[in-house]
Design a protein around this motif. Structure first.
Motif, PDB file in Angstrom:
ATOM      1  N   ARG A 220       0.834  -1.205   0.000  1.00  0.00           N
ATOM      2  CA  ARG A 220       0.000   0.000   0.000  1.00  0.00           C
ATOM      3  C   ARG A 220       0.868   1.255   0.000  1.00  0.00           C
ATOM      4  O   ARG A 220       0.650   2.191  -0.767  1.00  0.00           O
ATOM      5  CB  ARG A 220      -0.937  -0.007   1.199  1.00  0.00           C
ATOM      6  CG  ARG A 220      -1.958   1.147   1.160  1.00  0.00           C
ATOM      7  CD  ARG A 220      -2.668   1.287   2.502  1.00  0.00           C
ATOM      8  NE  ARG A 220      -3.277   0.031   2.869  1.00  0.00           N
ATOM      9  CZ  ARG A 220      -4.506  -0.345   2.510  1.00  0.00           C
ATOM     10  NH1 ARG A 220      -5.228   0.459   1.743  1.00  0.00           N
ATOM     11  NH2 ARG A 220      -5.004  -1.496   2.891  1.00  0.00           N
ATOM     12  N   GLU A 224       1.002   4.007  -3.006  1.00  0.00           N
ATOM     13  CA  GLU A 224       0.534   5.371  -2.714  1.00  0.00           C
ATOM     14  C   GLU A 224       1.568   6.426  -3.086  1.00  0.00           C
ATOM     15  O   GLU A 224       1.222   7.583  -3.326  1.00  0.00           O
ATOM     16  CB  GLU A 224       0.188   5.492  -1.230  1.00  0.00           C
ATOM     17  CG  GLU A 224      -1.142   4.847  -0.859  1.00  0.00           C
ATOM     18  CD  GLU A 224      -1.452   4.960   0.618  1.00  0.00           C
ATOM     19  OE1 GLU A 224      -0.549   5.385   1.394  1.00  0.00           O
ATOM     20  OE2 GLU A 224      -2.593   4.622   1.010  1.00  0.00           O
ATOM     21  N   TYR A 236      -2.851  -1.272  -8.353  1.00  0.00           N
ATOM     22  CA  TYR A 236      -3.911  -1.755  -7.461  1.00  0.00           C
ATOM     23  C   TYR A 236      -4.675  -2.896  -8.117  1.00  0.00           C
ATOM     24  O   TYR A 236      -5.036  -3.884  -7.458  1.00  0.00           O
ATOM     25  CB  TYR A 236      -4.874  -0.626  -7.116  1.00  0.00           C
ATOM     26  CG  TYR A 236      -4.352   0.348  -6.074  1.00  0.00           C
ATOM     27  CD1 TYR A 236      -3.751  -0.111  -4.916  1.00  0.00           C
ATOM     28  CD2 TYR A 236      -4.489   1.729  -6.252  1.00  0.00           C
ATOM     29  CE1 TYR A 236      -3.278   0.786  -3.953  1.00  0.00           C
ATOM     30  CE2 TYR A 236      -4.022   2.619  -5.305  1.00  0.00           C
ATOM     31  CZ  TYR A 236      -3.407   2.144  -4.162  1.00  0.00           C
ATOM     32  OH  TYR A 236      -2.953   3.023  -3.222  1.00  0.00           O
ATOM     33  N   GLU A 244      -8.923   0.175  -2.929  1.00  0.00           N
ATOM     34  CA  GLU A 244      -7.948   1.202  -3.300  1.00  0.00           C
ATOM     35  C   GLU A 244      -8.100   1.591  -4.776  1.00  0.00           C
ATOM     36  O   GLU A 244      -8.004   2.779  -5.122  1.00  0.00           O
ATOM     37  CB  GLU A 244      -6.527   0.705  -3.028  1.00  0.00           C
ATOM     38  CG  GLU A 244      -6.161   0.549  -1.565  1.00  0.00           C
ATOM     39  CD  GLU A 244      -6.695  -0.737  -0.930  1.00  0.00           C
ATOM     40  OE1 GLU A 244      -6.470  -0.946   0.263  1.00  0.00           O
ATOM     41  OE2 GLU A 244      -7.357  -1.533  -1.650  1.00  0.00           O
TER      42      GLU A 244
END
Length: 341
Positions: A220, A224, A236, A244
């Motif tokens: 994650r 990000e 994702y 997400e």
């Protein structure tokens, strides 16, 4: 010779065909003619025009590989490298390419690493010189020495993200070669977090080095940090992180990104997908006055009508646009085609 000189001094017309022609002339010349060509190019290496200098030096460096040229090339490259350093300018792309060439010639002629390093220290402020020596040490399996050069370079080149990235990539490579796996993983994480976020090659490398559970705890944060939302969405999706993915798709206001992932998301987020289409198509209609865009709007409405639960939304949009924009004849023409279909 005059023909060749005309080609070089008209570099703005000096395309690849002309370059190849000169290269062929050099390759096919007899020994006497090739010697004269070498001397002619040697006399013109330090041209004030950077592009001309690069073209001439490429020919000079790439076309005279025979050992009997090495000593003279060594003398010339040393002089030009020193001239560049003393004048505070470099020949090509802000780097002293002559110093690099001199090091390459020394290495080709069998100079010791100590001799290479002794010469390189004269230009130690240049990152490419240090990078060259790190490679030499690495090739000699002197990984500690290579690491020391790169660690020093991380400090000296702090203002250049390009060079910091290259140094970290080299550190990653030598740690892998020397089986320093913890340091290797650390460099992978540094590169993905701070320098090359979203780089798929690095991601795949990292995934092979950590457990599945550890990757799930890292991914994650890795994704990000990716600045491009299209790449974020792709990552994702690949990781099957549907929540997400939906957040990125619904946040970006990009109807083409929505179109790319709508069939993946619609089973889980049908209402949000359809609402987003409605929102984006309303905005497109409000802000455009071009038949091409009208056609695209009409095609999207037709497409939405075929999505699960999409016909009511498509019908609402048709009714709204026909009422609100009835004076836009081009739009009405395109919408009628949707109705007829």
């Amino acid at each position: 010779m005059m023909d060749a000189e005309w080609y070089v001094y008209n570099y703005w017309n000096f395309d690849q065909e002309c370059y190849n022609m000169l290269e062929t002339i050099i390759q096919e010349a007899d020994s006497g003619s090739k010697e004269r060509l070498f001397q002619w190019l040697s006399d013109r290496l330090d041209h004030s025009n950077q592009e001309l200098s690069q073209a001439i030096s490429n020919l000079w460096n790439g076309s005279f590989d025979e050992p009997h040229y090495w000593e003279r090339k060594l003398v010339i490259s040393e002089r030009l490298a020193e001239d560049s350093r003393m004048n505070g300018r470099s020949i090509i792309d802000g780097e002293n390419e002559w110093a690099i060439l001199h090091l390459q010639l020394l290495k080709q002629m069998g100079a010791s690493t100590a001799d290479l390093l002794s010469y390189a220290r004269r230009f130690w402020d240049e990152p490419k010189i240090r990078s060259f020596m790190a490679v030499v040490e690495s090739e000699n399996q002197e990984f500690d020495k290579a690491e020391a050069i790169l660690r020093e370079s991380l400090v000296l080149d702090l203002a250049s993200k390009v060079w910091l990235t290259r140094h970290h990539l080299m550190l990653k490579k030598i740690f892998h070669q020397s089986s320093q796996l913890d340091s290797y993983r650390e460099e992978l994480l540094i590169l993905l977090k701070d320098f090359l976020p979203g780089d798929n090659t690095l991601i795949q490398e990292l995934k092979t080095e950590v457990s599945e559970a550890e990757w799930r705890s890292l991914r994650r944060d890795m994704i990000e940090r990716v600045p491009d939302y299209g790449l974020q969405a792709s990552l994702y999706c690949e990781e099957e992180m549907w929540e997400e993915l939906s957040n990125v798709v619904f946040r970006t206001n990009d109807i083409h990104l929505l179109r790319k992932y709508d069939l993946i998301l619609i089973d889980r987020y049908q209402e949000q997908v359809l609402e987003k289409y409605s929102e984006l198509l309303r905005e497109m209609a409000r802000t455009t006055s071009n038949r091409g865009y009208y056609r695209e709007i009409a095609e999207f409405i037709s497409y939405v009508s075929r999505l699960p639960g999409g016909w009511p939304i498509a019908g609402e949009l048709l009714e709204l646009f026909q009422r609100t924009y009835r004076n836009r004849r081009a739009m009405m023409d395109e919408l009628r085609r949707v109705i007829q279909d």
